[in-house]
Design an enzyme around this catalytic site. Structure first.
Site, PDB file in Angstrom:
ATOM      1  N   HIS A  61      -4.418   1.883   7.874  1.00 29.39           N
ATOM      2  CA  HIS A  61      -3.027   2.351   7.873  1.00 29.39           C
ATOM      3  C   HIS A  61      -2.860   3.505   6.875  1.00 29.39           C
ATOM      4  CE1 HIS A  61       1.471   1.528   8.073  1.00 29.39           C
ATOM      5  NE2 HIS A  61       1.360   2.255   6.967  1.00 29.39           N
ATOM      6  N   GLU A  62      -3.396   3.316   5.649  1.00 25.89           N
ATOM      7  CA  GLU A  62      -3.202   4.328   4.595  1.00 25.89           C
ATOM      8  C   GLU A  62      -4.043   5.587   4.866  1.00 25.89           C
ATOM      9  OE1 GLU A  62      -0.746   3.867   2.771  1.00 25.89           O
ATOM     10  OE2 GLU A  62      -0.489   1.721   3.078  1.00 25.89           O
ATOM     11  N   GLY A 114       0.841  -1.193   0.000  1.00 23.39           N
ATOM     12  CA  GLY A 114       0.000   0.000   0.000  1.00 23.39           C
ATOM     13  C   GLY A 114       0.875   1.241   0.000  1.00 23.39           C
ATOM     14  N   CYS A 130       5.823  -0.073   7.631  1.00 23.32           N
ATOM     15  CA  CYS A 130       5.488   1.078   6.799  1.00 23.32           C
ATOM     16  C   CYS A 130       6.721   1.484   5.998  1.00 23.32           C
ATOM     17  CB  CYS A 130       5.039   2.231   7.698  1.00 23.32           C
ATOM     18  SG  CYS A 130       4.661   3.736   6.795  1.00 23.32           S
ATOM     19  N   LEU A 131       6.538   1.771   4.721  1.00 26.47           N
ATOM     20  CA  LEU A 131       7.670   2.178   3.878  1.00 26.47           C
ATOM     21  C   LEU A 131       8.276   3.484   4.365  1.00 26.47           C
ATOM     22  CD1 LEU A 131       6.187   1.326   0.354  1.00 26.47           C
ATOM     23  CD2 LEU A 131       7.728  -0.062   1.757  1.00 26.47           C
ATOM     24  N   HIS A 162      -2.256   7.789   7.098  1.00 23.69           N
ATOM     25  CA  HIS A 162      -1.256   8.604   6.395  1.00 23.69           C
ATOM     26  C   HIS A 162      -1.891   9.900   5.881  1.00 23.69           C
ATOM     27  CE1 HIS A 162       2.465   6.390   6.256  1.00 23.69           C
ATOM     28  NE2 HIS A 162       1.904   5.291   5.791  1.00 23.69           N
ATOM     29  N   GLN A 213       3.026  10.027   1.143  1.00 24.33           N
ATOM     30  CA  GLN A 213       4.339   9.406   1.348  1.00 24.33           C
ATOM     31  C   GLN A 213       5.336   9.775   0.249  1.00 24.33           C
ATOM     32  OE1 GLN A 213       2.511   5.329   2.173  1.00 24.33           O
ATOM     33  NE2 GLN A 213       4.413   5.233   3.318  1.00 24.33           N
TER      34      GLN A 213
HETATM   35 NI    NI Z   1       2.658   3.381   5.808  1.00 20.18          NI
END
Ligand code: NI
Length: 171
Positions: free
Chosen positions: A135-136, A46, A93-94, A139, A51
């Site tokens: 999660h997204e 995702g 998470c990236l 963000h 991000q």
């Molecule tokens: Ni993330």
């Protein structure tokens, strides 16, 4: 198509609340394709627009890492109208490299959102998809999963982060 740099903690852009998506069309399609390439490059399942430094309430996901643009799921302007139950699973998470932790999330969600064309849809979801949505969407509101951890776990993360930073400065 282009692979973008993923912003990482503690970049202040990750703390912003994103603006709603209002323009649908070719420019958005290009952004979505770039986001998909960026997500697969890591790889991740995702990615939120914030991000990569884009101030829009938009995220994509592809649980299978299919690397197939036709399989990328696009969510614009998500709004949760129901959150039910609780589930604890490990998340990463990236934007928070090399750290994972158990996070408590709602087990089931009803979401109202728009697709890549601006068409409204409602989704009733659970399991991993519901976790990705939470999660997204976090963000898009400037929240990283580390802020969902207990004070103890968050402290652990911050100490580890500071140590890694000090090593980088020395080395
Ligand atoms: Ni993330």
């Amino acid at each position: 198509m282009a692979i973008h740099t993923i912003l990482t903690y503690p970049d202040p852009f990750l703390k912003r609340t994103a603006q709603p998506v209002t323009g649908f069309g070719a420019a958005l399609d290009t952004l979505i394709a770039d986001m998909a390439e960026t997500m697969w490059d890591e790889p991740g399942i995702g990615l939120a627009a914030t991000q990569i430094g884009v101030d829009l309430q938009l995220f994509i996901y592809d649980l299978e890492v299919s690397r197939d643009h036709s399989k990328v799921q696009v969510v614009c302007n998500p709004r949760f109208v129901l959150m039910e139950g609780e589930e604890i699973e490990e998340e990463g998470c990236l934007s928070v490299p090399d750290f994972t932790a158990d996070v408590k999330r709602a087990a089931r969600l009803v979401v109202e959102a728009q697709d890549r064309h601006g068409k409204p849809f409602t989704a009733d979801i659970s399991g991993l998809v519901a976790r990705v949505f939470q999660h997204e969407t976090d963000h898009l509101h400037g929240i990283l999963f580390i802020e969902r951890l207990s004070a103890l776990k968050r402290g652990m993360f911050k100490r580890r982060f500071r140590k890694a930073q000090m090593r980088a400065e020395v080395g």
